[in-house]
Write a protein that holds these residues in place. Structure first.
Motif, PDB file in Angstrom:
ATOM      1  N   ALA A 105     -15.135  -4.965   0.871  1.00  0.00           N
ATOM      2  CA  ALA A 105     -14.983  -3.893   0.157  1.00  0.00           C
ATOM      3  C   ALA A 105     -13.438  -3.683  -0.433  1.00  0.00           C
ATOM      4  O   ALA A 105     -13.310  -3.120  -1.571  1.00  0.00           O
ATOM      5  N   VAL A 106     -12.515  -3.788   0.303  1.00  0.00           N
ATOM      6  CA  VAL A 106     -11.020  -3.902  -0.174  1.00  0.00           C
ATOM      7  C   VAL A 106     -10.884  -4.863  -1.052  1.00  0.00           C
ATOM      8  O   VAL A 106     -10.324  -4.608  -2.276  1.00  0.00           O
ATOM      9  N   MET A 107     -11.229  -6.353  -1.273  1.00  0.00           N
ATOM     10  CA  MET A 107     -11.237  -7.173  -2.306  1.00  0.00           C
ATOM     11  C   MET A 107     -11.816  -6.588  -3.487  1.00  0.00           C
ATOM     12  O   MET A 107     -11.482  -7.181  -4.456  1.00  0.00           O
ATOM     13  N   ASN A 108     -12.702  -5.649  -3.347  1.00  0.00           N
ATOM     14  CA  ASN A 108     -13.212  -5.283  -4.450  1.00  0.00           C
ATOM     15  C   ASN A 108     -12.765  -3.949  -4.981  1.00  0.00           C
ATOM     16  O   ASN A 108     -13.446  -3.207  -5.662  1.00  0.00           O
ATOM     17  N   GLY A 109     -11.711  -3.546  -4.258  1.00  0.00           N
ATOM     18  CA  GLY A 109     -10.906  -2.342  -4.773  1.00  0.00           C
ATOM     19  C   GLY A 109     -11.341  -0.978  -4.174  1.00  0.00           C
ATOM     20  O   GLY A 109     -10.962   0.041  -4.551  1.00  0.00           O
ATOM     21  N   CYS A 110     -12.229  -1.252  -3.041  1.00  0.00           N
ATOM     22  CA  CYS A 110     -12.546   0.239  -2.552  1.00  0.00           C
ATOM     23  C   CYS A 110     -11.733   0.628  -1.332  1.00  0.00           C
ATOM     24  O   CYS A 110     -11.035  -0.141  -0.849  1.00  0.00           O
ATOM     25  N   ASN A 111     -11.424   2.180  -1.334  1.00  0.00           N
ATOM     26  CA  ASN A 111     -10.917   2.599  -0.096  1.00  0.00           C
ATOM     27  C   ASN A 111     -11.926   2.726   0.917  1.00  0.00           C
ATOM     28  O   ASN A 111     -13.172   2.717   0.759  1.00  0.00           O
ATOM     29  N   ILE A 112     -11.359   2.782   2.242  1.00  0.00           N
ATOM     30  CA  ILE A 112     -12.079   2.578   3.346  1.00  0.00           C
ATOM     31  C   ILE A 112     -12.391   3.863   4.208  1.00  0.00           C
ATOM     32  O   ILE A 112     -11.293   4.326   4.383  1.00  0.00           O
ATOM     33  N   VAL A 113     -13.303   4.226   4.483  1.00  0.00           N
ATOM     34  CA  VAL A 113     -13.818   5.362   5.391  1.00  0.00           C
ATOM     35  C   VAL A 113     -14.373   4.985   6.490  1.00  0.00           C
ATOM     36  O   VAL A 113     -15.619   4.270   6.525  1.00  0.00           O
ATOM     37  N   THR A 114     -14.085   5.024   7.722  1.00  0.00           N
ATOM     38  CA  THR A 114     -14.544   4.412   9.258  1.00  0.00           C
ATOM     39  C   THR A 114     -14.030   5.354  10.263  1.00  0.00           C
ATOM     40  O   THR A 114     -13.044   6.201  10.069  1.00  0.00           O
ATOM     41  N   GLN A 115     -14.592   5.031  11.384  1.00  0.00           N
ATOM     42  CA  GLN A 115     -14.110   5.722  12.734  1.00  0.00           C
ATOM     43  C   GLN A 115     -12.917   4.926  13.378  1.00  0.00           C
ATOM     44  O   GLN A 115     -12.868   3.763  13.036  1.00  0.00           O
ATOM     45  N   SER A 116     -12.150   5.576  14.084  1.00  0.00           N
ATOM     46  CA  SER A 116     -10.879   4.923  14.565  1.00  0.00           C
ATOM     47  C   SER A 116     -11.166   3.742  15.576  1.00  0.00           C
ATOM     48  O   SER A 116     -10.216   2.995  15.964  1.00  0.00           O
ATOM     49  N   THR A 117     -12.538   3.952  16.092  1.00  0.00           N
ATOM     50  CA  THR A 117     -12.737   2.962  17.211  1.00  0.00           C
ATOM     51  C   THR A 117     -13.230   1.519  16.582  1.00  0.00           C
ATOM     52  O   THR A 117     -13.470   0.694  17.611  1.00  0.00           O
ATOM     53  N   THR A 118     -13.480   1.565  15.291  1.00  0.00           N
ATOM     54  CA  THR A 118     -14.045   0.172  14.913  1.00  0.00           C
ATOM     55  C   THR A 118     -12.989  -1.081  14.952  1.00  0.00           C
ATOM     56  O   THR A 118     -11.718  -0.822  15.092  1.00  0.00           O
ATOM     57  N   GLY A 119     -13.465  -2.410  15.224  1.00  0.00           N
ATOM     58  CA  GLY A 119     -12.445  -3.216  15.298  1.00  0.00           C
ATOM     59  C   GLY A 119     -11.742  -3.679  14.284  1.00  0.00           C
ATOM     60  O   GLY A 119     -10.669  -4.419  14.307  1.00  0.00           O
ATOM     61  N   SER A 120     -11.918  -3.227  12.993  1.00  0.00           N
ATOM     62  CA  SER A 120     -11.380  -3.670  11.664  1.00  0.00           C
ATOM     63  C   SER A 120     -10.085  -2.889  11.674  1.00  0.00           C
ATOM     64  O   SER A 120      -9.160  -3.029  10.777  1.00  0.00           O
TER      65      SER A 120
END
Length: 232
Positions: A154-169
């Motif tokens: 997603a980042v490599m294709n230009g998307c902003n990221i939305v997720t929970q703070s507990t994820t490993g990424s």
């Protein structure tokens, strides 16, 4: 599900017993192994990836997109319920979901069929890339995602990221302006948070993508493995 968790635990215990070094892919999986499975890992090394970055200037007409398996542990229904609230109150929002799995019927014949969510089904890797290139935000709400490759794509294709703070990424994206935390439990909470996030969108610069792509290289990953294996 439970069988996968059991199998991973068994493999990790076998590996710890029979190999000199044990590596895990994120600090989340490190903590789970150490505190829950009682398996000590020697190092956290983020996976490299061979994804081809995009320099597309295509207009981003999709506001939020989810790409992945349609399983309950992925919190897909939470995302879709929040999307319904977004669409109901903001008819011009374009919301898309791609993937397949046990919840697919909710989108093909169930409660999300006529919700205004654009369900596109299972896509090839090329089709996923095209979808991400058209999207402003990629969202994933699985709180225990160890290290999702789709975040990197997603980042490599230009998307902003939305997720929970507990994820490993999360450790990859801390302090990045294109990273947005959504620690939400109910659809109403996620709906309100997505409205806030939508107003904070900004494109990812070429220099930011270049830094990320360099870090995600197999060369960096191999170098870390080599350093660990030669360390006494």
């Amino acid at each position: 599900g439970r069988f996968k968790a059991w199998a991973v635990n068994k493999v990790a215990k076998f590996s710890r017993k029979h190999f000199d070094k044990l590596v895990t892919v994120s600090f989340l999986s490190y903590a789970i192994n150490k505190k829950i499975n009682l398996i000590e890992c020697d190092k956290v090394i983020h996976n490299g990836c061979s994804l081809v970055p995009s320099n597309s200037e295509e207009e981003r007409t999709i506001d939020f997109v989810y790409v992945g398996r349609l399983f309950r542990d992925k919190e897909v229904e939470l995302i879709a319920d929040a999307f319904c609230l977004l669409k109901r109150n903001n008819p011009n929002f374009h919301l898309a979901i791609a993937g397949y799995g046990e919840l697919e019927s909710l989108f093909t014949s169930g409660k999300f069929k006529n919700s205004g969510i654009d369900y596109v089904g299972k896509l090839s890797q090329g089709e996923v890339r095209n979808l991400l290139q058209k999207s402003k935000f990629f969202i994933s709400m699985n709180p225990l995602e160890p290290f999702g490759t789709v975040f990197n794509e997603a980042v490599m294709n230009g998307c902003n990221i939305v997720t929970q703070s507990t994820t490993g990424s999360c450790s990859l994206f801390v302090n990045k302006e294109y990273f947005h935390v959504a620690d939400c439990i109910t659809p109403e909470e996620l709906y309100a948070r997505l409205l806030e996030i939508h107003n904070a969108y900004r494109p990812i610069s070429s220099s930011e993508k270049d830094i990320f792509i360099k870090y995600m290289s197999f060369k960096r990953c191999a170098s870390e493995y080599k350093e660990l294996c030669t360390k006494k």
